[in-house]
Design a protein around this motif. Structure first.
Motif, PDB file in Angstrom:
ATOM      1  N   ALA A   1     153.948   6.138 -28.124  1.00 55.65           N
ATOM      2  CA  ALA A   1     152.769   6.814 -28.663  1.00 55.65           C
ATOM      3  C   ALA A   1     151.918   5.870 -29.179  1.00 55.65           C
ATOM      4  O   ALA A   1     152.286   4.947 -30.017  1.00 55.65           O
ATOM      5  N   VAL A   2     150.809   6.030 -28.795  1.00 50.78           N
ATOM      6  CA  VAL A   2     149.706   4.914 -29.112  1.00 50.78           C
ATOM      7  C   VAL A   2     148.338   5.657 -29.863  1.00 50.78           C
ATOM      8  O   VAL A   2     148.162   7.006 -29.460  1.00 50.78           O
ATOM      9  N   ARG A   3     148.047   4.958 -30.432  1.00 56.51           N
ATOM     10  CA  ARG A   3     146.736   5.386 -31.268  1.00 56.51           C
ATOM     11  C   ARG A   3     145.734   4.268 -30.864  1.00 56.51           C
ATOM     12  O   ARG A   3     145.523   3.153 -31.309  1.00 56.51           O
ATOM     13  N   LEU A   4     144.596   4.851 -30.068  1.00 54.37           N
ATOM     14  CA  LEU A   4     143.685   3.898 -29.448  1.00 54.37           C
ATOM     15  C   LEU A   4     142.438   3.743 -30.149  1.00 54.37           C
ATOM     16  O   LEU A   4     141.660   5.023 -30.300  1.00 54.37           O
ATOM     17  N   ARG A   5     141.910   2.725 -30.858  1.00 57.16           N
ATOM     18  CA  ARG A   5     140.596   2.466 -31.477  1.00 57.16           C
ATOM     19  C   ARG A   5     139.616   2.000 -30.507  1.00 57.16           C
ATOM     20  O   ARG A   5     139.812   0.598 -30.468  1.00 57.16           O
ATOM     21  N   PHE A   6     138.718   2.875 -30.110  1.00 55.27           N
ATOM     22  CA  PHE A   6     137.701   2.210 -29.277  1.00 55.27           C
ATOM     23  C   PHE A   6     136.537   1.606 -29.850  1.00 55.27           C
ATOM     24  O   PHE A   6     135.886   2.363 -30.940  1.00 55.27           O
ATOM     25  N   PHE A   7     136.121   0.564 -29.313  1.00 52.06           N
ATOM     26  CA  PHE A   7     134.603   0.006 -29.832  1.00 52.06           C
ATOM     27  C   PHE A   7     133.833  -0.239 -28.626  1.00 52.06           C
ATOM     28  O   PHE A   7     134.479  -0.476 -27.721  1.00 52.06           O
ATOM     29  N   ARG A   8     132.623   0.078 -28.860  1.00 50.76           N
ATOM     30  CA  ARG A   8     131.534  -0.264 -27.950  1.00 50.76           C
ATOM     31  C   ARG A   8     130.908  -1.728 -28.192  1.00 50.76           C
ATOM     32  O   ARG A   8     130.478  -2.048 -29.137  1.00 50.76           O
ATOM     33  N   VAL A   9     131.217  -2.507 -27.118  1.00 50.44           N
ATOM     34  CA  VAL A   9     131.016  -4.124 -27.255  1.00 50.44           C
ATOM     35  C   VAL A   9     129.803  -4.117 -26.573  1.00 50.44           C
ATOM     36  O   VAL A   9     129.682  -4.070 -25.430  1.00 50.44           O
ATOM     37  N   VAL A  10     128.518  -4.688 -27.471  1.00 53.30           N
ATOM     38  CA  VAL A  10     127.419  -4.556 -26.440  1.00 53.30           C
ATOM     39  C   VAL A  10     126.652  -6.195 -26.578  1.00 53.30           C
ATOM     40  O   VAL A  10     125.692  -6.478 -25.761  1.00 53.30           O
ATOM     41  N   ARG A  11     127.269  -7.095 -27.244  1.00 53.36           N
ATOM     42  CA  ARG A  11     127.022  -8.411 -27.202  1.00 53.36           C
ATOM     43  C   ARG A  11     128.129  -9.118 -27.447  1.00 53.36           C
ATOM     44  O   ARG A  11     129.012  -9.045 -28.275  1.00 53.36           O
ATOM     45  N   TRP A  12     128.434 -10.279 -26.424  1.00 54.55           N
ATOM     46  CA  TRP A  12     129.244 -11.205 -26.590  1.00 54.55           C
ATOM     47  C   TRP A  12     129.073 -12.637 -25.886  1.00 54.55           C
ATOM     48  O   TRP A  12     127.798 -12.776 -25.479  1.00 54.55           O
ATOM     49  N   SER A  13     129.696 -13.743 -26.173  1.00 51.30           N
ATOM     50  CA  SER A  13     129.260 -14.675 -25.774  1.00 51.30           C
ATOM     51  C   SER A  13     130.515 -15.452 -24.871  1.00 51.30           C
ATOM     52  O   SER A  13     131.773 -14.929 -25.126  1.00 51.30           O
ATOM     53  N   GLY A  14     130.236 -16.296 -24.113  1.00 53.43           N
ATOM     54  CA  GLY A  14     131.163 -17.028 -23.247  1.00 53.43           C
ATOM     55  C   GLY A  14     131.334 -16.175 -21.943  1.00 53.43           C
ATOM     56  O   GLY A  14     130.593 -15.309 -21.759  1.00 53.43           O
ATOM     57  N   ASN A  15     131.964 -17.006 -21.062  1.00 54.51           N
ATOM     58  CA  ASN A  15     132.012 -16.382 -19.573  1.00 54.51           C
ATOM     59  C   ASN A  15     133.290 -15.696 -19.411  1.00 54.51           C
ATOM     60  O   ASN A  15     134.425 -15.991 -19.594  1.00 54.51           O
TER      61      ASN A  15
END
Length: 312
Positions: free
Chosen positions: A81-95
Motif C-alpha cells: 500500500a503506497v502513498r504517492l506524493r507528486f511534484f511538478r518539476v518545471v526546471r532541472w539541471s543536468g542531462n
C-alpha cells in the motif's frame, strides 16, 4: 510517514511544450516493464522534496531546480500500500539519462503512446489534461456582448477552460449566453462547464457542470458528464468532492473578494495546509490575478480560477 503505507515521492517532469517524462521499470523490479513517473521511496525522517531530489539524481542524473507540490494519491497494490506524493518539476539541471539502463519517453497528456502504465497513475494523467487557468464569466457586470468579445481575446491568448456562472440572469438569457460561449470556446478547443445546472449543460453540449458547495453536500451520485468541478471551502468539502468523483475542485476564497465582501480569505498558508494530502487537482479562487499563478503552484494548487482577473 503514514502508518501502514509506504510513502513515495514522484516527479511529473514537464517541458515547456506540456510534455512530461515517463520511465520504464527495469527488469528485476516489481511491475518490470511498466511505465511510471520517476521517483522513489521516502526514507524514515526524510521530507518528500529532498527525497525526490535524491531519487532523481540517482535515477536520472538530474538536479531539481524548481518543483511544485501537487497531488497525493493512495493506492493499494498486491505487494504494498503506497502513498504517492507528486511534484511538478518545471526546471532541472543536468542531462537526462537512465542510470539503471531504463528507458524513458516524453509523452503528451492527450496522446499516451506507451503501455502498460502503472495503474496508480491513471488519475494523474487525467489531471494533467486540465489547464492552469479556470475562468468564470461575468456578463452581469460586463454585458453579454463585451464578455463574448473578451472571451474571444482570452481564447486567442490560450484560455482553455471556463465556467458559465450568471446567478442573476434570466433563464432564456442564460441559455443564449451559454450556447454562444460554448460555441466560441469549442471552436478554439476549450472546455466549458455550466454552473449548477446539469440539465442545461447536457442540452447545450457543454463539457461538464460545476457544482456549488450546497449541491456537493447534497449529491450522492456524480453527474454523468465528462467534467465535474466543485466549489469547496474546507477540508470536509474537499473530501466530499473526492468521494463524489469530481474531476477537480475550486477552493477559496484565498483573499477577500467583492462577491464575498464579508468572508475572510483563507490565506495561502491555510490553503496549502488543506491541500497537503489532497488527491484532487484544486484551483485557488478569490481575489487572484494572472500574476498569482506561480504563488498558487508553490502552495499546492493545480492553477487559479478567476472571475475579474480572467477578463482584464
Amino acid at each position: 510517514m503514514t502508518a501502514g503505507r509506504i510513502e513515495v515521492a514522484a516527479a511529473v517532469i514537464l517541458r515547456g511544450d506540456g510534455r512530461f517524462l515517463l520511465g520504464q521499470r527495469p527488469a528485476g523490479k516489481v511491475y518490470a516493464g511498466y511505465w511510471e513517473f520517476p521517483g522513489g521511496k521516502i526514507e524514515a525522517g526524510e521530507a518528500a522534496l529532498p527525497a525526490l531530489k535524491r531519487e532523481l539524481r540517482e535515477e536520472l542524473g538530474i538536479g531539481i531546480e524548481t518543483a511544485y507540490p501537487w497531488l497525493t494519491r493512495d493506492y493499494d497494490y498486491a505487494h504494498a500500500a503506497v502513498r504517492l506524493r507528486f511534484f511538478r518539476v518545471v526546471r532541472w539541471s543536468g542531462n537526462l539519462r537512465g542510470r539503471e539502463s531504463q528507458r524513458f519517453v516524453w509523452q503528451s497528456p492527450d496522446a499516451i503512446s506507451v503501455d502498460p502504465l502503472l495503474p496508480a497513475n491513471a488519475p494523474i494523467l487525467r489531471a494533467l489534461r486540465l489547464p492552469p487557468v479556470y475562468a468564470i464569466t461575468r456578463a452581469a457586470e460586463l454585458g453579454a456582448a463585451e464578455l463574448l468579445r473578451r472571451l474571444e481575446l482570452a481564447l486567442g491568448r490560450g484560455l482553455r477552460l471556463l465556467q458559465v456562472r450568471e446567478k442573476n440572469m434570466r433563464e432564456v438569457e442564460l441559455r443564449d449566453l451559454a450556447a454562444r460561449v460554448i460555441g466560441l470556446a469549442h471552436a478554439h478547443g476549450a472546455g466549458v462547464l455550466v454552473n449548477s445546472n446539469v440539465q442545461l449543460a447536457r442540452e447545450l453540449g457543454a463539457d461538464g457542470v460545476h457544482l456549488t458547495s450546497a449541491q456537493l453536500n447534497e449529491s450522492r451520485l456524480r453527474p454523468d458528464l465528462r467534467l465535474v468541478g466543485a466549489s469547496c471551502h474546507d477540508a470536509d468539502e474537499l473530501a466530499r468532492a473526492q468521494a463524489l468523483g469530481a474531476d477537480f475542485a475550486v477552493l477559496g476564497p484565498v483573499a477577500p473578494t467583492p462577491t464575498h465582501p464579508g468572508a475572510a480569505g483563507l490565506g495561502w498558508a491555510r490553503f496549502a495546509a488543506l491541500l497537503k494530502d489532497c488527491p484532487l487537482p484544486v484551483y485557488a479562487l478569490g481575489g487572484l490575478e494572472p500574476a498569482d499563478l506561480e504563488t498558487a503552484w508553490r502552495h499546492g494548487a493545480h492553477g487559479i480560477s478567476m472571475m475579474r482577473g480572467a477578463w482584464s
